[in-house]
Design a protein around this motif. Structure first.
Motif, mmCIF file in Angstrom:
data_model
loop_
_atom_site.group_PDB
_atom_site.id
_atom_site.type_symbol
_atom_site.label_atom_id
_atom_site.label_comp_id
_atom_site.label_asym_id
_atom_site.label_seq_id
_atom_site.Cartn_x
_atom_site.Cartn_y
_atom_site.Cartn_z
ATOM 1 N N LEU A 250 0.845 -1.190 0.000
ATOM 2 C CA LEU A 250 0.000 0.000 0.000
ATOM 3 C C LEU A 250 0.887 1.249 0.000
ATOM 4 C CD1 LEU A 250 -3.218 0.007 0.936
ATOM 5 C CD2 LEU A 250 -2.228 1.157 2.882
ATOM 6 N N ARG B 104 -5.639 8.504 2.078
ATOM 7 C CA ARG B 104 -6.978 8.520 1.473
ATOM 8 C C ARG B 104 -7.938 7.641 2.275
ATOM 9 N NH1 ARG B 104 -8.290 7.696 -4.633
ATOM 10 N NH2 ARG B 104 -9.947 6.754 -3.409
ATOM 11 N N ASN B 105 -7.465 6.450 2.657
ATOM 12 C CA ASN B 105 -8.289 5.539 3.467
ATOM 13 C C ASN B 105 -8.729 6.228 4.749
ATOM 14 O OD1 ASN B 105 -6.231 2.612 2.706
ATOM 15 N ND2 ASN B 105 -7.857 3.599 1.553
ATOM 16 N N PHE C 199 -13.270 -4.050 7.632
ATOM 17 C CA PHE C 199 -12.129 -3.191 7.312
ATOM 18 C C PHE C 199 -10.842 -4.008 7.228
ATOM 19 C CE2 PHE C 199 -14.403 0.549 9.562
ATOM 20 C CZ PHE C 199 -15.144 0.788 8.418
ATOM 21 N N ARG C 200 -10.692 -4.915 8.191
ATOM 22 C CA ARG C 200 -9.446 -5.674 8.237
ATOM 23 C C ARG C 200 -9.321 -6.654 7.092
ATOM 24 N NH1 ARG C 200 -7.162 -7.376 12.928
ATOM 25 N NH2 ARG C 200 -8.251 -9.324 12.720
ATOM 26 N N SER C 201 -10.454 -7.003 6.473
ATOM 27 C CA SER C 201 -10.378 -7.921 5.338
ATOM 28 C C SER C 201 -10.147 -7.166 4.023
ATOM 29 C CB SER C 201 -11.659 -8.761 5.242
ATOM 30 O OG SER C 201 -12.729 -7.984 4.765
ATOM 31 N N LEU C 202 -10.172 -5.834 4.089
ATOM 32 C CA LEU C 202 -9.971 -5.040 2.872
ATOM 33 C C LEU C 202 -8.493 -4.665 2.710
ATOM 34 C CD1 LEU C 202 -12.965 -2.523 3.157
ATOM 35 C CD2 LEU C 202 -12.781 -4.445 1.586
ATOM 36 N N PRO C 203 -8.074 -4.470 1.475
ATOM 37 C CA PRO C 203 -6.673 -4.072 1.251
ATOM 38 C C PRO C 203 -6.475 -2.593 1.537
ATOM 39 C CG PRO C 203 -7.796 -4.252 -0.844
ATOM 40 C CD PRO C 203 -8.791 -4.666 0.210
ATOM 41 N N ILE C 204 -6.663 -2.191 2.787
ATOM 42 C CA ILE C 204 -6.503 -0.777 3.132
ATOM 43 C C ILE C 204 -5.475 -0.636 4.236
ATOM 44 C CG2 ILE C 204 -8.863 -0.188 2.480
ATOM 45 C CD1 ILE C 204 -9.531 -0.136 5.506
ATOM 46 N N ARG D 32 -3.664 -0.287 7.615
ATOM 47 C CA ARG D 32 -4.030 -0.930 8.886
ATOM 48 C C ARG D 32 -4.388 0.094 9.960
ATOM 49 N NH1 ARG D 32 -5.732 -5.484 8.015
ATOM 50 N NH2 ARG D 32 -6.235 -4.293 6.189
#
Lengths: 277, 326
Positions: free
Chosen positions: A24, A31-32, A116-121, A123
């Motif tokens: 990332l 942005r996240n 959220f934790r399963s998304l590629p964003i 931490r």
């Protein structure tokens, strides 16, 4: 089946889409964070109950403290209002930081954080976004305290610039303090627990300070506690900036405390969040 | 390297929580574009397995790969490939249906415009357009599940985990959910479906892995599992409902096996090894003058297989065949 016409859904087995990115970028992380700040503010905008509670709490503090203690402590209500309002700003904001932990705890319980934790964003974005969104809540609390106080007769005796600095200082302090609340929210299972555990710590901190009465009126052992309490420095700084008095030392001490709280609790909260299973 | 035909591959997954062992060496494999049913009772370890595959949890031993990416080393890549729909719908109650989906789209890097159009497309597909502006807290159970599923589809995942997607849904919502899952598979998505319902696995899964107490106790296609229990079920429906009990007694005496009476359907069922005892059963019923409405020999339902597998007396032929998992 044409009913499910998702353009771009990967085709049959094997025809993989673009290769996933390896890591990332910091810009994406930022942005996240802003997206999740937006989420927090959107929830504030649509939740009238929360807006009401944010506004009514400082009003209640002001009315109660001013009219209950005013006569006894300062002889008359007006003098006491000049004394207590800077402290009410501090109390209101400090207690509203509990909301940060409660919201996080709720996100854990409902499974929103799992999403959220399963998304590629990033931490840290879910935590940072929540905190940034809460700053708006703290600002509401400060603004209501100050405006309602002025309605009751409070007068800023310094300058508008100093008053703005006073508001910013209490917000900065709240931004640091809310990481403690965040940590609590991540460690306990229920939002309700955050409330009572937080109150157990916040009540002695707020009332065991110079917010309501002058330190010199307290018994010796308690003076020792009050003199070391960060909220005492913050209240002193607020008094200096809003009604006059020493400014430099209490402001610097408050900022150092804020920095200390942030340096200790923010990494702990981030760590607790990462470890959460 | 990893075999491309498998979208999900896990070997020897072990996970302990303090003293309990949630997973005790679980192997899983889902071919790309198929549905793998992960079947097991409450507490079997299904959700733990899903959480590991979704990078939410780190295993104590073993490894898992999603489309060739390791769930611990390449977690960021894995997260770009998978979608997760939990047993407890993880939608944000305080946000509207649209905002929930726009938020996910924005988090995945879509422009505001694209995120909005993707949201309205998904809301339309899942018949949530009318409720799109309402907070999710006002949604019914079925609507929440659909919104949750929509949220996991915003990023067009190649692999989708559905953790008990129909638990607690009424039959109509459940059938809708099944239709949606079939459509997704038709579009090439690989699905890992956990369920306690045999019928659901039977309806949707190409392959089934049965786990219990953190161990794999059987794997195979639904037909394999049914065949593997090595027996058939004989069902007898007397024309006269009043003679159910007589039929049950006669049959169980004749073939010395316990017969189950299903009074609502008016049938008696009994497990038989093969068809050789059927003539004897027919004869004894004829002798007693019992008229038959139906007489069938069928493969056991997955429910019966499941009970045999997880119950106290697992079928010996199965444990011999499927010893690979433990």
């Amino acid at each position: 089946m044409t009913a499910l016409d998702f353009p771009g859904v990967p085709g049959p087995a094997g025809s993989a889409g673009p290769a996933p990115a390896r890591r990332l970028s910091p810009v994406t992380g930022l942005r996240n964070t802003f997206t999740l700040t937006w989420r927090s503010l959107l929830k504030l905008k649509t939740n009238y109950e929360e807006i009401l509670s944010l506004s009514l709490t400082p009003i209640m503090y002001l009315l109660l403290f001013t009219y209950v203690f005013g006569g006894a402590v300062s002889g008359n209500v007006h003098n006491y209002l000049q004394y207590v309002l800077p402290g009410i700003l501090v109390i209101s904001v400090v207690f509203s930081t509990l909301g940060t932990g409660m919201a996080l705890s709720q996100d854990m319980a409902t499974g929103v954080f799992d999403r959220f934790r399963s998304l590629p964003i990033s931490r840290t974005a879910p935590l940072a976004g929540a905190v940034l969104g809460d700053v708006a809540r703290y600002a509401i609390s400060v603004a209501i305290s100050l405006l309602f106080g002025m309605l009751l007769g409070f007068r800023i005796q310094t300058s508008p610039l100093a008053a703005v600095a006073g508001c910013l200082l209490v917000l900065v302090f709240a931004m640091a303090m809310c990481w403690f609340s965040a940590l609590l929210g991540l460690l306990v299972k229920q939002a309700r627990s955050v409330q009572w555990m937080g109150s157990l710590i916040y009540f002695p901190l707020t009332f065991g300070s110079n917010v309501l009465v002058k330190t010199s009126t307290l018994p010796g052992w308690m003076q020792a506690f009050v003199k070391g309490n960060p909220l005492t420095f913050l209240t002193e700084a607020e008094r200096g900036l809003l009604v006059g008095g020493p400014v430099a030392t209490p402001v610097i001490r408050s900022l150092l405390w804020a920095l200390g709280l942030f340096v200790v609790f923010a990494p702990l909260a981030v760590r607790a969040y990462r470890r959460k299973t | 390297m990893t075999d491309d035909t498998y979208a999900i591959e896990a070997r020897g997954l072990v996970k302990r929580f303090r003293k309990t062992t949630a997973l005790d060496g679980v192997d899983l494999a889902a071919r790309a574009g198929t549905v793998l049913g992960l079947l097991g009772p409450n507490g079997a370890g299904k959700t733990t397995a899903v959480r590991i595959l979704a990078t939410l949890l780190r295993q104590d031993a073993g490894e898992a790969r999603i489309c060739g990416f390791d769930t611990t080393r390449d977690a960021h890549q894995v997260r770009q490939l998978v979608g997760l729909t939990g047993q407890y719908a993880s939608v944000d109650d305080g946000l509207s249906g649209t905002s929930n989906l726009v938020m996910i789209g924005r988090l995945l890097g879509m422009s505001r415009k694209n995120a909005k159009s993707r949201a309205s497309e998904l809301l339309g597909r899942f018949e949530l357009t009318e409720a799109a502006g309402r907070p999710a807290s006002t949604y019914s159970g079925g609507m929440r599940r659909r919104l949750d599923l929509a949220a996991s589809l915003v990023g067009r995942p190649r692999v989708l985990y559905l953790d008990e997607p129909t638990t607690g849904l009424d039959p109509r919502s459940r059938n809708e959910m099944w239709g949606i899952i079939r459509d997704l598979v038709a579009d090439g998505v690989t699905v890992l479906l956990t369920t306690q319902y045999m019928e659901e696995a039977d309806q949707l899964a190409h392959d089934i892995t049965v786990i219990d107490h953190g161990r794999v106790i059987a794997t195979g296609t639904p037909d394999d599992l049914k065949a593997a229990s090595g027996s058939r079920v004989l069902e007898v429906t007397p024309a006269d409902h009043g003679r159910l009990a007589d039929v049950a007694t006669l049959i169980s005496e004749r073939i010395s096996a316990p017969a189950a009476v299903h009074s609502d359907s008016g049938t008696v069922s009994v497990q038989v090894a093969d068809g050789t005892s059927l003539p004897a059963v027919v004869r004894v019923l004829e002798d007693k003058g019992i008229e038959l409405a139906e007489f069938t020999l069928r493969k056991p339902s997955l429910d019966e297989v499941f009970l045999a597998l997880t119950g106290d007396s697992p079928s010996p032929s199965l444990s011999a065949k499927d010893g690979d998992g433990s």
